[in-house]
Design a protein around this motif. Structure first.
Motif, PDB file in Angstrom:
ATOM      1  N   HIS A 342       0.843  -1.198   0.000  1.00 36.05           N
ATOM      2  CA  HIS A 342       0.000   0.000   0.000  1.00 36.05           C
ATOM      3  C   HIS A 342       0.883   1.255   0.000  1.00 36.05           C
ATOM      4  CE1 HIS A 342      -3.465   2.578   0.987  1.00 36.05           C
ATOM      5  NE2 HIS A 342      -2.605   3.223   1.783  1.00 36.05           N
ATOM      6  N   ILE A 343       1.913   1.243   0.845  1.00 34.46           N
ATOM      7  CA  ILE A 343       2.819   2.387   0.924  1.00 34.46           C
ATOM      8  C   ILE A 343       3.647   2.508  -0.358  1.00 34.46           C
ATOM      9  CG2 ILE A 343       4.894   3.233   2.112  1.00 34.46           C
ATOM     10  CD1 ILE A 343       3.572   2.375   4.737  1.00 34.46           C
ATOM     11  N   CYS A 344       4.056   1.358  -0.927  1.00 34.00           N
ATOM     12  CA  CYS A 344       4.795   1.392  -2.202  1.00 34.00           C
ATOM     13  C   CYS A 344       3.943   1.978  -3.320  1.00 34.00           C
ATOM     14  CB  CYS A 344       5.253  -0.021  -2.576  1.00 34.00           C
ATOM     15  SG  CYS A 344       6.619  -0.636  -1.582  1.00 34.00           S
ATOM     16  N   THR A 345       2.660   1.614  -3.342  1.00 32.05           N
ATOM     17  CA  THR A 345       1.745   2.143  -4.358  1.00 32.05           C
ATOM     18  C   THR A 345       1.616   3.653  -4.210  1.00 32.05           C
ATOM     19  OG1 THR A 345       0.480   0.080  -4.486  1.00 32.05           O
ATOM     20  CG2 THR A 345      -0.632   2.073  -5.232  1.00 32.05           C
ATOM     21  N   ALA A 482      -1.583   5.326 -16.302  1.00 32.41           N
ATOM     22  CA  ALA A 482      -0.457   4.794 -15.526  1.00 32.41           C
ATOM     23  C   ALA A 482      -0.907   4.378 -14.132  1.00 32.41           C
ATOM     24  CB  ALA A 482       0.665   5.826 -15.438  1.00 32.41           C
ATOM     25  N   TYR A 483      -1.799   5.178 -13.522  1.00 36.04           N
ATOM     26  CA  TYR A 483      -2.275   4.836 -12.184  1.00 36.04           C
ATOM     27  C   TYR A 483      -3.093   3.541 -12.205  1.00 36.04           C
ATOM     28  CZ  TYR A 483      -4.646   4.737  -7.777  1.00 36.04           C
ATOM     29  OH  TYR A 483      -5.123   4.307  -6.572  1.00 36.04           O
ATOM     30  N   LEU A 484      -3.966   3.392 -13.193  1.00 39.46           N
ATOM     31  CA  LEU A 484      -4.758   2.156 -13.297  1.00 39.46           C
ATOM     32  C   LEU A 484      -3.849   0.947 -13.509  1.00 39.46           C
ATOM     33  CD1 LEU A 484      -7.853   3.300 -15.408  1.00 39.46           C
ATOM     34  CD2 LEU A 484      -7.705   2.951 -12.944  1.00 39.46           C
ATOM     35  N   GLU A 485      -2.754   1.156 -14.248  1.00 42.38           N
ATOM     36  CA  GLU A 485      -1.787   0.071 -14.465  1.00 42.38           C
ATOM     37  C   GLU A 485      -1.106  -0.321 -13.147  1.00 42.38           C
ATOM     38  OE1 GLU A 485       0.726  -2.580 -16.843  1.00 42.38           O
ATOM     39  OE2 GLU A 485      -1.203  -1.601 -17.180  1.00 42.38           O
ATOM     40  N   ILE A 486      -0.767   0.674 -12.331  1.00 40.24           N
ATOM     41  CA  ILE A 486      -0.161   0.402 -11.019  1.00 40.24           C
ATOM     42  C   ILE A 486      -1.114  -0.436 -10.166  1.00 40.24           C
ATOM     43  CG2 ILE A 486       0.549   1.461  -8.821  1.00 40.24           C
ATOM     44  CD1 ILE A 486       1.631   3.825 -10.495  1.00 40.24           C
ATOM     45  N   LEU A 487      -2.398  -0.051 -10.158  1.00 37.52           N
ATOM     46  CA  LEU A 487      -3.393  -0.795  -9.379  1.00 37.52           C
ATOM     47  C   LEU A 487      -3.612  -2.191  -9.948  1.00 37.52           C
ATOM     48  CD1 LEU A 487      -6.196   1.787  -8.539  1.00 37.52           C
ATOM     49  CD2 LEU A 487      -4.359   0.977  -7.084  1.00 37.52           C
ATOM     50  N   GLN A 488      -3.642  -2.289 -11.278  1.00 38.40           N
ATOM     51  CA  GLN A 488      -3.880  -3.574 -11.944  1.00 38.40           C
ATOM     52  C   GLN A 488      -2.797  -4.581 -11.552  1.00 38.40           C
ATOM     53  OE1 GLN A 488      -6.640  -3.311 -14.182  1.00 38.40           O
ATOM     54  NE2 GLN A 488      -6.741  -5.525 -14.115  1.00 38.40           N
ATOM     55  N   ARG A 489      -1.567  -4.094 -11.426  1.00 39.66           N
ATOM     56  CA  ARG A 489      -0.449  -4.983 -11.104  1.00 39.66           C
ATOM     57  C   ARG A 489      -0.532  -5.525  -9.677  1.00 39.66           C
ATOM     58  NH1 ARG A 489       4.913  -2.311 -13.975  1.00 39.66           N
ATOM     59  NH2 ARG A 489       4.141  -2.479 -16.102  1.00 39.66           N
ATOM     60  N   SER A 490      -1.324  -4.870  -8.839  1.00 37.69           N
ATOM     61  CA  SER A 490      -1.440  -5.326  -7.451  1.00 37.69           C
ATOM     62  C   SER A 490      -2.556  -6.342  -7.260  1.00 37.69           C
ATOM     63  CB  SER A 490      -1.681  -4.122  -6.520  1.00 37.69           C
ATOM     64  OG  SER A 490      -2.960  -3.553  -6.776  1.00 37.69           O
ATOM     65  N   LEU A 491      -3.289  -6.657  -8.349  1.00 39.14           N
ATOM     66  CA  LEU A 491      -4.374  -7.635  -8.254  1.00 39.14           C
ATOM     67  C   LEU A 491      -3.829  -9.043  -8.414  1.00 39.14           C
ATOM     68  CD1 LEU A 491      -7.131  -5.913 -10.439  1.00 39.14           C
ATOM     69  CD2 LEU A 491      -6.887  -5.861  -7.954  1.00 39.14           C
ATOM     70  N   GLU A 492      -4.339  -9.972  -7.587  1.00 40.77           N
ATOM     71  CA  GLU A 492      -3.800 -11.334  -7.600  1.00 40.77           C
ATOM     72  C   GLU A 492      -4.107 -12.076  -8.896  1.00 40.77           C
ATOM     73  OE1 GLU A 492      -5.790 -14.119  -4.939  1.00 40.77           O
ATOM     74  OE2 GLU A 492      -7.362 -12.654  -4.616  1.00 40.77           O
ATOM     75  N   ALA A 506      12.942  -1.422 -12.296  1.00 37.40           N
ATOM     76  CA  ALA A 506      12.422  -0.496 -11.287  1.00 37.40           C
ATOM     77  C   ALA A 506      11.518  -1.221 -10.298  1.00 37.40           C
ATOM     78  CB  ALA A 506      11.649   0.633 -11.963  1.00 37.40           C
ATOM     79  N   ASN A 507      10.764  -2.210 -10.784  1.00 37.43           N
ATOM     80  CA  ASN A 507       9.861  -3.016  -9.971  1.00 37.43           C
ATOM     81  C   ASN A 507       8.945  -2.151  -9.118  1.00 37.43           C
ATOM     82  OD1 ASN A 507       8.666  -5.310  -9.108  1.00 37.43           O
ATOM     83  ND2 ASN A 507      10.297  -5.953  -7.736  1.00 37.43           N
ATOM     84  N   LEU A 508       9.242  -1.971  -7.816  1.00 41.71           N
ATOM     85  CA  LEU A 508       8.340  -1.258  -6.921  1.00 41.71           C
ATOM     86  C   LEU A 508       8.437   0.266  -7.045  1.00 41.71           C
ATOM     87  CD1 LEU A 508       8.731  -3.477  -3.740  1.00 41.71           C
ATOM     88  CD2 LEU A 508       6.724  -3.328  -5.217  1.00 41.71           C
TER      89      LEU A 508
END
Length: 527
Positions: A342-345, A482-492, A506-508
């Motif tokens: 959450h903090i990384c996001t 870009a923000y939606l992509e960041i969130l999408q990557r956090s979905l299992e 860069a990863n996180l």
């Protein structure tokens, strides 16, 4: 249209400074002229009924998951759930169960490897089973829930223990989500949860704990590709453990936990022979106790670190970790993982905003300042009114100011009400404030809930020149993507896809890189 969107539409239509009689005439006209057909009315009623049913079902399944997950781990064993469901209706629905399980595993590819159901995957599983059963789906779900509920029994003491542990795990989440949330506050919440549980449910053991993050070994690659860097620990161990680095060629079981992706419990360290002791002041006779290493997983079940616990400071004889304690500590590791990401996001979003504003600033001299806010919970936990957290401001010279999270509350900031309206309607607005024109542009998440807002001051200009307006629109479009992509990557259920090689490295910390990636893709489409 939602209510805020309708109000925003009417507000824009009548224009700024319209008289009250004008607004009243428009209201009367709409009331008289707008007619809802019977078909539209029925469609709306059906939609409301469906949304209500979906919300009730979600609450029902969440309560069922919590009852099964009595330890607060956050996951259920797929095979255990499958074994109980195979007895549904006396075992007559095994074929429907098998088909649903196949569909579930194709939707969540990691299930075949880890066999753990998250709350979302559990709900999906039951929905898939219901869709395979004959008859009404809602009735099938109700029957499944009733069957699974009666399959689990808990004593009063177990219910009390479960409730208490959930509260401690929730404190870890809240430490990350708080306005001043930082990794230090998350570490503190993790160690507090462990010590509280040891006192209440662990025979008052004296437990030491540490957190190590997996990093690439750039200094001595001949000693292994990765290292474990100890970033936090309980106070007693700080002089010996904090900031230490464990290499693969050193003694220890932590890398075995990383590679196997499973907890490793050593009941008596003095009998093991492969434990690395950071505290060299402790004599061989004092090196007694129990040691537990838990891998830390991201949403895709990739290990990114370890949580270590031991009882070496405890002088009592019986210091072995029991099964219910180990399962709870798995819940702690899962809660930490969610808090950490959450903090990384949040950091990624801020980095992306900085990159985007750096791109915009030299192209739009008519823009005086841009301030980005993130939507936060209000004063009280139960408050529905949101607050805005000021994150970054940039002026037309490129000068940036990163704010230490000052909060805007709606009732205290009447002149900034346009920002709150923007987060409600999710529409771009133009509002005069103290003689200056302000463009408010929203940023939303995957469920179209407001995440943040850009406050763009264009001074005394009534609007931006065409090219500057075009550049602003492009920047906002790329930031949202870009923000939606960041969130999408956090979905299992979504495996991350990388377009640029730099994204993987860069990863996180890939927010800024993602913005440039979407810009490049947009340019490619235009050529």
């Amino acid at each position: 249209l939602t209510l805020p969107q309708f109000v925003q539409l009417m507000d824009t239509f009548v224009g700024q400074g319209s008289s009250l009689p004008t607004v009243k005439r428009l209201t009367a006209f709409i009331k008289e002229e707008y007619k809802q057909t019977e078909e539209e009315k029925m469609e709306q009623l059906e939609k409301v009924h469906h949304m209500s049913q979906a919300a009730q079902r979600k609450l029902l399944l969440e309560a069922l998951f919590e009852k099964w997950d009595s330890s607060g781990y956050g996951f259920l064993n797929l095979e255990e759930v499958d074994a109980v469901l195979s007895r549904f209706k006396g075992g007559m629905e095994k074929e429907a169960l098998m088909k649903a399980k196949e569909q579930l595993c194709s939707r969540y590819p990691q299930l075949s490897r880890v066999g753990q159901l998250s709350p979302k995957a559990f709900q999906t599983f039951l929905d898939l089973i219901a869709s395979e059963l004959t008859g009404n789906e809602d009735e099938a779900i109700d029957n499944l829930v009733t069957f699974l509920t009666t399959s689990v029994e808990q004593s009063h003491m177990e219910c009390l223990q479960s409730s208490t542990r959930r509260k401690w795990l929730q404190d870890i989440h809240q430490a990350a989500e708080a306005r001043e949330g930082s990794m230090e506050s998350v570490y503190t919440a993790v160690f507090k949860a462990i010590s509280q549980d040891a006192e209440a449910h662990g025979g008052n053991k004296k437990i030491s704990a540490s957190i190590a993050l997996l990093e690439e070994n750039q200094l001595s690659p001949e000693r292994g590709q990765t290292v474990l860097c100890y970033v936090a620990c309980t106070a007693d161990d700080a002089p010996y453990v904090l900031n230490q680095v464990l290499y693969r060629d050193m003694k220890g079981i932590s890398f075995a936990a990383v590679d196997e992706g499973k907890p490793i419990h050593v009941p008596r360290v003095e009998l093991h022979g492969n434990i690395y002791f950071w505290n060299f002041d402790r004599s061989a006779d004092e090196r007694k106790g129990s040691f537990l290493v838990l891998p830390l997983f991201d949403a895709h079940w990739r290990v990114f670190g370890t949580l270590q616990l031991d009882t070496l400071w405890d002088q009592c004889e019986k210091t072995i970790f029991l099964t219910h304690e180990i399962v709870f500590y798995q819940g702690v590791s899962h809660a930490f993982s969610k808090a950490y990401h959450h903090i990384c996001t949040r950091e990624n979003v801020l980095q992306m905003a900085v990159t985007a504003l750096d791109w915009l600033c030299p192209r739009t001299p008519s823009i005086h300042t841009v301030t980005m806010y993130l939507v936060e919970p209000g004063k009280d936990k139960d408050c529905t009114e949101k607050a805005l957290c000021k994150m970054i401001t940039i002026d037309n010279t490129g000068q940036k100011e990163i704010h230490s999270s000052p909060i805007l509350l709606r009732e205290e900031n009447f002149l900034r009400d346009y920002l709150f309206k923007c987060t409600e309607s999710l529409e771009v607005t133009l509002t005069p404030v103290r003689g200056e024109q302000h463009i408010a542009a929203p940023l939303h998440d995957l469920s179209r809930q407001a995440l943040g807002v850009f406050d763009i001051s264009i001074g005394h200009h009534k609007k931006l020149p065409p090219q500057e307006q075009k550049d602003l629109q492009k920047m906002l479009k790329m930031v949202q993507a870009a923000y939606l992509e960041i969130l999408q990557r956090s979905l299992e259920e979504t495996e991350p896809t990388y377009v640029l090689e730099a994204e993987q490295e860069a990863n996180l910390r890939h927010g800024g890189i993602l913005f440039h990636r979407f810009m490049l893709q947009d340019l490619r489409e235009c050529v």
